[in-house]
Design a protein around this motif. Structure first.
Motif, mmCIF file in Angstrom:
data_model
loop_
_atom_site.group_PDB
_atom_site.id
_atom_site.type_symbol
_atom_site.label_atom_id
_atom_site.label_comp_id
_atom_site.label_asym_id
_atom_site.label_seq_id
_atom_site.Cartn_x
_atom_site.Cartn_y
_atom_site.Cartn_z
ATOM 1 N N TRP A 162 -9.395 2.754 -4.138
ATOM 2 C CA TRP A 162 -7.906 2.605 -4.052
ATOM 3 C C TRP A 162 -7.660 1.547 -5.150
ATOM 4 O O TRP A 162 -8.591 0.678 -5.629
ATOM 5 C CB TRP A 162 -7.640 1.952 -2.883
ATOM 6 C CG TRP A 162 -7.316 2.901 -1.709
ATOM 7 C CD1 TRP A 162 -8.265 4.123 -1.601
ATOM 8 C CD2 TRP A 162 -6.591 3.162 -0.539
ATOM 9 N NE1 TRP A 162 -7.780 4.831 -0.512
ATOM 10 C CE2 TRP A 162 -6.677 4.210 0.139
ATOM 11 C CE3 TRP A 162 -5.449 2.042 -0.299
ATOM 12 C CZ2 TRP A 162 -5.803 4.533 1.191
ATOM 13 C CZ3 TRP A 162 -4.444 2.558 0.661
ATOM 14 C CH2 TRP A 162 -5.003 3.812 1.445
ATOM 15 N N GLY A 201 2.516 6.518 -7.958
ATOM 16 C CA GLY A 201 3.497 7.130 -6.838
ATOM 17 C C GLY A 201 4.261 8.226 -6.918
ATOM 18 O O GLY A 201 4.586 8.899 -6.052
ATOM 19 N N TRP A 214 -3.529 12.492 7.918
ATOM 20 C CA TRP A 214 -3.608 11.258 7.007
ATOM 21 C C TRP A 214 -4.558 10.282 7.545
ATOM 22 O O TRP A 214 -5.421 9.635 6.963
ATOM 23 C CB TRP A 214 -2.351 10.754 6.574
ATOM 24 C CG TRP A 214 -2.308 9.442 5.908
ATOM 25 C CD1 TRP A 214 -2.077 8.041 6.230
ATOM 26 C CD2 TRP A 214 -2.615 9.347 4.394
ATOM 27 N NE1 TRP A 214 -2.426 7.160 5.323
ATOM 28 C CE2 TRP A 214 -2.538 8.059 4.153
ATOM 29 C CE3 TRP A 214 -2.746 10.244 3.322
ATOM 30 C CZ2 TRP A 214 -2.433 7.306 2.908
ATOM 31 C CZ3 TRP A 214 -2.795 9.797 2.169
ATOM 32 C CH2 TRP A 214 -2.553 8.294 1.749
ATOM 33 N N TRP A 240 -3.747 10.181 -5.148
ATOM 34 C CA TRP A 240 -2.200 10.387 -4.813
ATOM 35 C C TRP A 240 -1.414 10.816 -6.183
ATOM 36 O O TRP A 240 -0.675 11.482 -6.185
ATOM 37 C CB TRP A 240 -1.804 9.271 -3.965
ATOM 38 C CG TRP A 240 -0.372 9.341 -3.598
ATOM 39 C CD1 TRP A 240 0.586 8.370 -3.975
ATOM 40 C CD2 TRP A 240 0.195 10.236 -2.481
ATOM 41 N NE1 TRP A 240 1.630 8.840 -3.309
ATOM 42 C CE2 TRP A 240 1.573 9.907 -2.452
ATOM 43 C CE3 TRP A 240 -0.291 11.189 -1.745
ATOM 44 C CZ2 TRP A 240 2.438 10.712 -1.472
ATOM 45 C CZ3 TRP A 240 0.098 11.977 -0.743
ATOM 46 C CH2 TRP A 240 1.921 11.496 -0.668
ATOM 47 N N GLY A 243 -3.116 2.355 -3.833
ATOM 48 C CA GLY A 243 -3.716 3.673 -2.910
ATOM 49 C C GLY A 243 -4.773 4.393 -3.686
ATOM 50 O O GLY A 243 -5.248 4.060 -4.529
ATOM 51 N N GLN A 252 0.858 -1.234 -0.140
ATOM 52 C CA GLN A 252 -0.105 0.209 -0.003
ATOM 53 C C GLN A 252 0.789 1.225 0.038
ATOM 54 O O GLN A 252 2.198 1.464 0.446
ATOM 55 C CB GLN A 252 -1.119 -0.099 1.149
ATOM 56 C CG GLN A 252 -1.974 -1.098 1.037
ATOM 57 C CD GLN A 252 -3.063 -0.691 2.192
ATOM 58 O OE1 GLN A 252 -2.988 0.197 3.016
ATOM 59 N NE2 GLN A 252 -4.095 -1.503 2.128
ATOM 60 N N VAL A 253 0.160 2.435 -0.467
ATOM 61 C CA VAL A 253 1.054 3.525 -0.495
ATOM 62 C C VAL A 253 1.358 4.107 0.878
ATOM 63 O O VAL A 253 0.848 3.707 1.961
ATOM 64 C CB VAL A 253 0.203 4.768 -1.117
ATOM 65 C CG1 VAL A 253 -1.187 5.153 -0.251
ATOM 66 C CG2 VAL A 253 0.733 6.029 -1.317
ATOM 67 N N SER A 301 2.258 1.262 -6.187
ATOM 68 C CA SER A 301 1.609 0.624 -5.015
ATOM 69 C C SER A 301 0.005 0.607 -5.162
ATOM 70 O O SER A 301 -0.389 1.112 -6.125
ATOM 71 C CB SER A 301 1.854 1.319 -3.696
ATOM 72 O OG SER A 301 1.494 2.824 -3.757
#
Length: 299
Positions: free
Chosen positions: A175, A180, A166, A210, A206, A130-131, A204
């Motif tokens: 997600w 990334g 966060w 992002w 996420g 995961q991120v 990843s």
């Protein structure tokens, strides 16, 4: 310490790694000295030297690139007969095929590439994880010894605040697989119109936002792209991340990551000190409202 002297510190690692795989390192050209260190070698090969102790990260980058290619996503690839990193003095060296002549992708092309990437199902034969939005930031602050103690104390407090925010990230799009590091320079277009993803080592699972926040801050924080280009980006992807409730948090994390990167780079090369000071002043609120002038890419 000059940029060239930073590179010279890895020359012996490069020479040993190249000798181990039968590549001639004579005439190697230093390309990048921040983060991973890249050299251009003869015969269309790029040697990438990772940070100390990051052998697993280097191997993962190669595996991710191979998986993306197998899924039909054009991506920079490791040299086929050198799939595993060569480790020299605790640093992993990987060898990549140099891309043919290319240009940076337009915002719309970046958005289209992300649409395709975000539609992939995660791989079943490897764990992408995961991120991790705060990975490496404590280490960057610790390494930023050219910043004042007060500056570093503020950075640590701000990092703690961002971590708390966060934990309450608003719900957004489902997600998915994300790049990334989806800056415009990491999506390039070759002369035959092939759109290629670069620097996929941070891939990843996420929030897609992002990735989308990169273009938003390129426009709204730094003025690197125009409002019209950003509108094209949003049309190509189908949504505007700046209309989402979590945008400001992701924007703040991204900008802080960029500030800490410059602070760490300045510790190795004084040429980056002005950029480090500017970025910190901006994210701390000393400069005034966005758009901030003067942010430039670190090379």
């Amino acid at each position: 310490m000059t940029a060239m002297r930073v590179g010279d510190g890895t020359w012996s690692i490069l020479r040993v790694a190249c000798a181990g795989v039968g590549i001639n390192a004579t005439g190697a050209q230093l390309l990048r000295v921040t983060g991973e260190i890249d050299y251009r070698l003869p015969d269309g090969v790029i040697a990438r030297i990772g940070a100390p102790g990051q052998q697993g990260v280097a191997k993962r980058a190669v595996d991710i690139a191979r998986w993306l290619a197998s899924a039909g996503i054009p991506v920079a690839q490791a040299v086929s007969d050198m799939p595993r990193p060569v480790v020299v003095d605790g640093r992993a060296v990987t060898f990549w095929q140099e891309l043919p002549r290319h240009r940076a992708g337009t915002p719309a092309e970046v958005a289209a590439a992300l649409t395709r990437l975000h539609g992939l199902a995660p791989p079943t034969d490897m764990e992408v994880g995961q991120v991790a939005p705060f990975v490496g930031l404590d280490e960057r602050i610790d390494a930023a010894h050219t910043m004042t103690p007060d500056d570093r104390s503020w950075m640590r407090r701000h990092l703690s605040e961002l971590r708390g925010r966060w934990a309450a990230l608003p719900t957004g799009r489902p997600w998915c697989v994300i790049h990334g590091a989806a800056w415009s320079g990491n999506v390039v277009v070759t002369e035959d119109d092939n759109v290629v993803l670069l620097d996929t080592g941070l891939l990843s699972v996420g929030p897609p936002e992002w990735d989308l926040v990169h273009a938003a801050i390129e426009c709204a924080s730094f003025g690197w792209i125009t409002d019209a280009q950003y509108a094209e980006y949003c049309r190509a992807y189908g949504s505007d991340v700046m209309r989402w409730g979590g945008f400001y948090l992701l924007r703040d994390i991204r900008e802080f990551r960029m500030a800490t990167m410059a602070a760490q780079a300045a510790a190795a090369n004084p040429a980056y000190q002005q950029q480090a000071d500017l970025r910190l002043a901006c994210v701390r609120g000393d400069i005034g409202p966005r758009v901030w002038d003067g942010w430039t890419a670190l090379s």
